[in-house]
Enzyme design. Structure first.
Site, PDB file in Angstrom:
ATOM      1  N   HIS A 187     -16.157  98.169  10.546  1.00  0.00           N
ATOM      2  CA  HIS A 187     -17.332  97.710  11.277  1.00  0.00           C
ATOM      3  C   HIS A 187     -17.835  96.422  10.643  1.00  0.00           C
ATOM      4  O   HIS A 187     -18.144  96.397   9.459  1.00  0.00           O
ATOM      5  CB  HIS A 187     -18.402  98.802  11.235  1.00  0.00           C
ATOM      6  CG  HIS A 187     -19.616  98.467  12.039  1.00  0.00           C
ATOM      7  ND1 HIS A 187     -19.590  98.410  13.413  1.00  0.00           N
ATOM      8  CD2 HIS A 187     -20.878  98.150  11.669  1.00  0.00           C
ATOM      9  CE1 HIS A 187     -20.793  98.090  13.853  1.00  0.00           C
ATOM     10  NE2 HIS A 187     -21.589  97.915  12.816  1.00  0.00           N
ATOM     11  N   ASP A 245     -20.716  93.713  11.113  1.00  0.00           N
ATOM     12  CA  ASP A 245     -21.913  93.261  11.811  1.00  0.00           C
ATOM     13  C   ASP A 245     -21.797  91.763  12.031  1.00  0.00           C
ATOM     14  O   ASP A 245     -21.584  91.004  11.087  1.00  0.00           O
ATOM     15  CB  ASP A 245     -23.155  93.626  11.006  1.00  0.00           C
ATOM     16  CG  ASP A 245     -23.416  95.127  11.043  1.00  0.00           C
ATOM     17  OD1 ASP A 245     -23.239  95.719  12.120  1.00  0.00           O
ATOM     18  OD2 ASP A 245     -23.769  95.707  10.003  1.00  0.00           O
ATOM     19  N   ASP A 298     -22.560 101.836  15.998  1.00  0.00           N
ATOM     20  CA  ASP A 298     -23.695 101.615  15.091  1.00  0.00           C
ATOM     21  C   ASP A 298     -24.972 101.199  15.806  1.00  0.00           C
ATOM     22  O   ASP A 298     -25.952 100.851  15.168  1.00  0.00           O
ATOM     23  CB  ASP A 298     -23.286 100.526  14.074  1.00  0.00           C
ATOM     24  CG  ASP A 298     -24.285 100.398  12.933  1.00  0.00           C
ATOM     25  OD1 ASP A 298     -24.893 101.419  12.576  1.00  0.00           O
ATOM     26  OD2 ASP A 298     -24.469  99.286  12.420  1.00  0.00           O
ATOM     27  N   HIS A 320     -26.358  93.970  17.575  1.00  0.00           N
ATOM     28  CA  HIS A 320     -27.267  95.069  17.238  1.00  0.00           C
ATOM     29  C   HIS A 320     -28.049  94.928  15.924  1.00  0.00           C
ATOM     30  O   HIS A 320     -28.708  95.897  15.514  1.00  0.00           O
ATOM     31  CB  HIS A 320     -26.553  96.424  17.325  1.00  0.00           C
ATOM     32  CG  HIS A 320     -25.471  96.640  16.302  1.00  0.00           C
ATOM     33  ND1 HIS A 320     -24.145  96.588  16.614  1.00  0.00           N
ATOM     34  CD2 HIS A 320     -25.524  96.918  14.992  1.00  0.00           C
ATOM     35  CE1 HIS A 320     -23.423  96.826  15.540  1.00  0.00           C
ATOM     36  NE2 HIS A 320     -24.240  97.033  14.529  1.00  0.00           N
TER      37      HIS A 320
END
Ligand SMILES: [Zn+2]
Length: 1031
Positions: A257, A259, A369, A574
């Site tokens: 993951h 970001d 997430d 996000h």
């Protein structure tokens, strides 16, 4: 010899044999690495910029040494490392080991070859598995060291604002001999130790593992590698004892993951992608079964343009099915705040990118997430070729445990998608025994399905999987006592789940995250710019499409619009739109919004010039007039401010047809002018024939009536438009969370700085203004505006906000009784309770809405509209809009600024649907465009209209790749089944239904009839139509 074994001493014996701390002089761990030697030379240069390799290697490198430190934060240090492998190491596995608290990338022959991040357990670049004489023994590597860690550089805690002065130390740089046979034994023993510990004393398999590990140590002489195979055979014997047929199967998939921006800026993410993905590619080369799921088209696009060599390798492994694009969206966006159209564009930009680059669209939506999921998402997924959804974030619910891990999720229109939450409640597993056991034990759908996902690899800041994780799971592929672990793919998992889905339950409505509810409000400027830019791109598309339809010489700005949409979509990531990012990211985001605004204004002007240029040209003898354009699909009668060259601004009441324009010379006289009067007690009364209000000296509504029915909206003795300030101190996640207990700290704002005074005396517009002090040193100044014919009262609000850990809301107690309030969401609305009966109800003490929320009883209701807010609540009979917060982490300056925003209150007869609340909320957000013109006469013109007020024509754009076609998107907004006619004055030759990716649907041809195109809607159905224009 059989001997009595004490469980604890046996366990600890194994632990000590593996320990990195104890007995490394004589244990197995101490033998992992053999000889070592330092680099032949090490030199470096430092730069504040993130530069390309070519530029870096041309710089002047100065001598450096292990132990040196580099910084400050966000700088980059490039190292030139010259290595000379001792010939005596022939036949040995040789690693270049690099340890630093900054994130590193190894470059070799001008290509990135290995990401090195100590926090991500990646400190080795494998030079050779077995050194041959023919191999070059001398080589030069470059290491690009970012002065930030995996999670940025928070000062004191991970989410604290970054320490600008942090130094990053190079703690190791050397060549070492790696003892692969020691490593394999270590992995064997670790698994056996975990099985022994975690299966527990009641399980005979625990003792089986423990005694095997103990016996392995007995036969293993760490100084004599010839004893290792016998130990390994003991382990292999137990690992190869098979499960029964009924055993649960875990589908393990590599994941990382990343970001797209969070505790580091966008630019660093580009390097994070490269570091993480090159590492995954190295693993694929030596592990042909290894699969890696990877989302976010934007990140692929970054790597494509910055690391073309690496990208070519990724394309190779995508074709082989190992590197697996998932998600289908441009970024992993916030799941609550983006508009319906923005969500469509996330998929449109993402899926088109994946199709173009890899020859296939994604079949799973992937949002592990994100902070909650709109009830409109199932329909949008289905419209974009996706029937499967994976997340795990609801495991973060503070109050209620979500009852499923595998289920059908049904949206507001009835669309369903098969949804899976990896039952281990994480997207960053490490392939440990503990995680496998948790995955089985925690699974809430036991007995319904027998397969689940496990995503392994360091995440959030990137990093991804390691060889160790893979080697652990190889040993657990089918071992009695543990679930089966297969390296798998999303398609394999979901295909099994689909086959087994007959017993699955259905969850209807939103997937609300009972945490991070502050993200609807934090970083108000980002929220405001998001809403504004959504409106700007909407208007540019409508006007440009009309311009093309009217004049085929006009160039639709397709590539500029794609660039601007992608900027907007990126900022919906996000941790950006939710406001949970550091200051550097906020600055980047605001820069992107400003690019959208300036380019958007330019494009809009070009479209208007093309559409109505002849009306704008000065002509001899013509009188001054105003061209008014309406980008919404209904006729509007509103008061606008009209600018005439060299004259003061004046107001005018105008009527403009739907999606079209009108030329205004003489404004309409209002049927009933606005009357404003100050009363003896200092209160101000305003009335426009539709509503009548009474405001006290503090700007609070003491009365809000519908004139024709005399129905009062405000309960006796209550004040609406009441500001309230709350303490806002969450448990940890400062920018993210507002906790339930903040409600117990409410303080009404009642310190008057300037009492209410009339600022516009009435006629077309009446207004009054006042100022309040808020908290220690903040101020609110508000102009309350009532326009002729307008059914709502507007509050133009300015706040000088200087608070710390405070939450400002405005409240509207209303004389309405209902157990449910209604909130606008993407392409529709939903209801949430106004009571706190159950834990599921009170966990939603702070919720999100888009342009409006409404509380209605039969025949009457009150709506609160807004132009840039998202946080809201309705408890009992009080509607609240959340205005501003002041968290300090990860941005210490968050929201400390001047803010301007507008909200409105609209009492209505009948239902909110019949009263047009939805349309009025659009009107508030999409102002009419008024342009000075010089023509005297021109008939009003409308491009599109829709026969039913239940149907909103949201989007008008040129079709992707089809300049001769227009895409229009409509949705049913009332929650009703209805037939609507779409009328257009454009030269349409052919009309057909298409999906959200603009692919025509089978048998979707729509006849063109006298009344237009006939469309059937069920509640909240979104329809997209391709209109082919005559040329
Ligand atoms: Zn994330």
């Amino acid at each position: 010899m059989a001997a009595f074994k004490h469980r604890r001493t046996a366990l600890e014996r194994v632990e000590k044999f593996l320990s990195e701390i104890y007995f490394t002089d004589c244990n197995l761990r101490g033998r992992l690495f053999g000889d070592s030697c330092p680099p032949a030379s090490l030199s470096c240069f430092q730069t504040p910029r993130r530069i390309r390799y070519d530029e870096a290697v041309r710089q002047e490198f100065k001598p450096a040494k292990v132990g040196d430190s580099f910084g400050p934060t966000w700088e980059t240090c490039w190292f030139k490392v010259e290595l000379s492998i001792p010939p005596a190491w022939a036949g040995r596995e040789v690693h270049f080991v690099w340890e630093s608290d900054g994130e590193g990338m190894v470059w070799r022959d001008a290509q990135p070859v290995q990401g090195l991040t100590k926090e991500g357990e990646k400190t080795s670049y494998i030079l050779t598995k077995s050194l041959k004489e023919s191999e070059p023994h001398s080589l030069t590597l470059y290491v690009e060291l970012a002065c930030n860690g995996l999670f940025g550089a928070g000062k004191g805690s991970m989410i604290a604002p970054p320490d600008p002065d942090r130094r990053f130390t190079l703690s190791k740089a050397e060549l070492v001999v790696f003892n692969r046979n020691v490593y394999e034994l270590l992995v064997d023993l670790e698994i056996l130790l975990d099985m022994a510990k975690l299966l527990g004393e009641e399980n005979q398999r625990s003792f089986h593992a423990l005694y095997t590990a103990n016996q392995m140590i007995n036969v293993c002489d760490v100084t004599d590698p010839s004893t290792f195979p016998a130990a390994r055979d003991l382990a292999a014997a137990i690992f190869s004892q098979r499960n029964g047929e009924s055993q649960h199967t875990i589908h393990a998939m590599g994941h990382c993951h990343i970001d797209s921006a969070w505790l580091w800026p966008y630019e660093e993410t580009i390097r994070k992608c490269a570091r993480s993905w090159v590492t995954a590619v190295r693993l694929m080369e030596s592990n042909p079964e290894f699969t890696f799921t990877c989302s976010q088209a934007q990140q692929f696009e970054w790597v494509r343009s910055w690391y073309p060599g690496l990208y070519a390798q990724i394309q190779h492994f995508v074709a082989k099915g190992q590197f697996i694009p998932v998600g289908g969206t441009w970024v992993e966006m916030d799941g609550n705040l983006p508009s319906g159209e923005s969500m469509v564009r996330q998929f449109l930009q993402g899926q088109r990118f994946f199709q173009e680059q890899f020859g296939q669209i994604c079949s799973e939506f992937w949002l592990p997430d994100t902070f909650g999921y709109s009830a409109q998402l199932p329909q949008l997924m289905r419209g974009c070729g996706i029937k499967r959804f994976l997340t795990q974030k609801l495991s973060w619910n503070l109050v209620n445990a979500f009852p499923h891990h595998t289920f059908f999720w049904e949206g507001i229109d009835g669309s369903r998608v098969l949804t899976h939450f990896p039952p281990g409640d994480s997207y960053g597993m490490h392939g440990r025994v503990e995680e496998m056991l948790k995955t089985v034990k925690n699974n809430k759908d036991k007995g319904r399905v027998n397969d689940s996902a496990l995503l392994f690899g360091f995440g959030d800041g990137g990093g991804g999987p390691t060889q160790m994780m893979l080697d652990r799971m190889k040993r657990m592929s089918d071992t009695d006592g543990l679930p089966r672990v297969q390296i798998s793919t999303p398609d394999r998992l979901f295909s099994v789940l689909e086959r087994e889905s007959s017993q699955l339950c259905t969850w209807v409505g939103e997937l609300f995250l009972e945490l991070h509810n502050g993200t609807y409000t934090t970083q108000a400027q980002i929220k405001k710019e998001n809403r504004e830019c959504e409106q700007i791109l909407h208007d540019v598309e409508v006007l440009s499409t009309l311009a093309v339809a009217r004049d085929s010489a006009f160039q639709y700005p397709a590539s500029q619009l794609q660039r601007l949409w992608r900027l907007l979509l990126l900022n919906q990531f996000h941790d950006v739109l939710p406001g949970s990012c550091i200051r550097l990211v906020v600055e980047d985001a605001l820069q992107y919004y400003s690019e959208i605004r300036s380019a958007g204004a330019q494009l809009q002007e070009e479209a208007v010039q093309s559409l109505c240029g002849d009306l704008l040209q000065p002509k001899a003898g013509s009188t001054e007039s105003t061209l008014v354009l309406n980008t919404l699909p209904w006729e509007r009668t509103e008061v606008i401010s009209r600018t005439k060259p060299a004259k003061p601004e004046t107001l005018a009441l105008v009527t403009v047809p739907s999606m079209g324009y009108a030329l205004v010379r003489e404004p309409l006289p209002p049927l009933q002018p606005v009357a404003v009067r100050k009363q003896e007690d200092g209160s101000v009364a305003m009335e426009n024939g539709v509503i009548a209000v009474c405001l006290d000296a503090m700007g609070r509504l003491t009365s809000l009536r519908l004139v024709d029915s005399e129905r009062e909206s405000i309960p006796d003795g209550c004040y609406a438009n009441q500001f309230a300030l709350f303490d806002d101190i969450p448990l940890y996640w400062d920018a993210w969370d507002v906790m339930d207990y903040h409600l117990e700290t409410r303080k009404p704002v009642i310190t008057l700085l300037r009492p209410l005074e009339i600022t516009l005396a009435g006629g077309l517009r009446g207004s009054a203004s006042f100022s309040l002090q808020v908290g220690e040193s903040s101020t609110v100044t508000q102009e309350i505006i009532l326009d002729a014919t307008c059914p709502y009262l507007r509050f133009l609000t300015q706040v000088e906000w200087k608070e710390a850990h405070k939450f400002l809301k405005v409240e509207f107690p209303v004389q309405v009784r209902s157990t449910n309030a209604t909130y606008e969401i993407q392409f529709g609305h939903l209801q949430r309770p106004t009571h706190w009966n159950t834990s599921w109800d009170w966990a939603r003490f702070e919720v999100w809405a888009h342009k409006w929320l409404d509380l209605s009883e039969h025949g009457f209701g009150v709506a609160v509209l807004n132009d840039c807010k998202y946080g809201a609540s309705a408890h009992g009979n009080v509607l609240s809009l959340s205005l501003l917060r002041a968290p300090k982490s990860p941005d210490a300056t968050a929201d400390i600024a001047y803010h301007q925003f507008t909200y409105a209150v609209m009492p209505h007869r009948g239902s909110f649907q019949d009263a047009g609340v939805i349309q009025h909320a659009y009107n508030l957000n999409f102002p009419l465009h008024a342009v000075p013109a010089s023509s005297a006469e021109c008939p009003a013109w409308s491009a599109f209209s829709v026969s039913s007020p239940a149907v909103v024509l949201e989007t008008v754009k040129q079709a992707e790749d089809r300049p001769e076609a227009v895409v229009v998107r409509l949705y049913e907004a009332h929650g009703s089944t209805v037939v609507a006619w779409l009328q257009t004055s454009l030269p349409v030759e052919e009309a057909m239904l298409c999906d959200l990716l603009e692919r025509p649907v089978a048998r979707g041809c729509l006849p063109l009839e006298q009344r237009g195109v006939r469309l059937s809607f069920t509640p909240f159905r979104v329809l997209s139509i391709l209109l082919v224009l005559r040329r």
